[in-house]
Write a protein that holds these residues in place. Structure first.
Motif, short mmCIF file in Angstrom:
data_model
loop_
_atom_site.label_atom_id
_atom_site.label_comp_id
_atom_site.label_asym_id
_atom_site.label_seq_id
_atom_site.Cartn_x
_atom_site.Cartn_y
_atom_site.Cartn_z
N VAL A 253 64.27 41.28 -7.51
CA VAL A 253 62.58 41.94 -5.68
C VAL A 253 61.04 41.76 -6.69
O VAL A 253 61.17 42.30 -8.44
N ILE A 254 60.08 41.26 -6.47
CA ILE A 254 58.83 41.71 -7.27
C ILE A 254 57.68 42.00 -6.32
O ILE A 254 58.09 41.63 -4.36
N GLY A 255 56.64 43.28 -6.64
CA GLY A 255 56.48 43.54 -5.69
C GLY A 255 54.76 43.01 -5.88
O GLY A 255 54.00 42.29 -6.65
N VAL A 256 54.23 43.42 -5.03
CA VAL A 256 51.98 43.02 -5.06
C VAL A 256 51.88 44.12 -6.15
O VAL A 256 50.94 43.66 -6.95
N ASP A 257 52.83 45.34 -5.78
CA ASP A 257 51.60 46.22 -6.52
C ASP A 257 52.60 47.51 -7.29
O ASP A 257 53.90 47.66 -6.49
N PRO A 258 53.29 47.73 -8.22
CA PRO A 258 54.01 48.47 -9.24
C PRO A 258 54.40 49.58 -8.76
O PRO A 258 55.47 50.20 -8.29
N ALA A 259 53.01 49.71 -8.38
CA ALA A 259 53.70 51.71 -7.64
C ALA A 259 53.97 51.68 -6.34
O ALA A 259 55.03 52.67 -6.31
N ALA A 260 53.46 50.88 -5.38
CA ALA A 260 53.89 50.74 -3.90
C ALA A 260 55.31 50.74 -4.55
O ALA A 260 55.75 50.42 -3.10
N SER A 261 55.69 49.71 -4.78
CA SER A 261 57.45 48.97 -5.29
C SER A 261 58.29 49.72 -5.75
O SER A 261 59.09 50.18 -5.12
#
Length: 206
Positions: A167-175
């Protein structure tokens, strides 16, 4: 009881060069296909979801108006039905996919469980009809549609596992917060390259 893989929103608009492209998105798609080539036979069902937004209107406020997107509940135009941006990324090997789900047709939708199949069935009904009890989740984006899909799966009574390296997210902290939330709600997370024979929480041997 059966086990499914849910591939979430692996689409051109969410990878490099797309309307909401994420750096590293293409690499994640390539890893998902490599994982499928190694492990597709371990799944009874492989499902892929896509945003599939209406070209007309703002899709219930999902597309930003004149004030611009806030990137939380309103977004730039993306994944419009029938456009190249809405298509699966070409690195995804679709030969492994059994069921396709479209969501966000005229309204905001993040979870694959909010969408329907090509025959109009709800995803949760597809899983229960196939006696699926465990769902592994991969795709884009960790802090948005992966999160929503994983949580809806948990709330539907499924044993949910999110592969953190697929998986990959937009924002590392939010992910990271999204993965914490999945764990807090009773789901599981881990990497796809676990030691040979290590038990996946909930049952199946990887």
């Amino acid at each position: 009881m059966a086990r499914a893989l849910l591939i979430t929103d692996v689409q051109n608009d969410f990878t490099e060069g797309g309307a909401l492209g994420i750096d590293g998105g293409t690499a994640v798609v390539e890893r998902i296909t490599a994982f499928l080539r190694r492990h597709a036979g371990e799944y009874d069902l492989v499902v892929a979801s896509r945003d599939w937004h209406d070209a007309d209107g703002d899709n219930g406020g999902h597309f930003a108006g004149a004030t611009g997107p806030d990137f939380r509940t309103s977004w730039p135009v993306h994944c419009v039905a029938g456009t190249p941006g809405a298509e699966y990324h070409p690195a995804l090997d679709l030969s492994f996919v059994d069921v396709h789900v479209r969501k966000g047709q005229g309204e905001p939708a993040y979870s694959a469980f909010e969408g329907t199949t090509d025959t109009g069935a709800d995803l949760v009904d597809v899983f229960f009809d196939r006696d699926v009890h465990a769902v592994d989740v991969v795709g884009i984006a960790t802090d948005h549609c992966v999160r929503a899909s994983a949580l809806d799966g948990v709330h539907a009574g499924l044993d949910v596992f999110v592969y953190e390296d697929l998986v990959i997210g937009v924002d590392p902290a939010a992910s990271e917060a999204a993965l914490d939330e999945v764990r807090d709600e009773g789901g599981h997370t881990g990497r796809s390259d676990m030691d040979e024979g290590r038990q996946r929480p909930g049952g199946a041997v990887l």
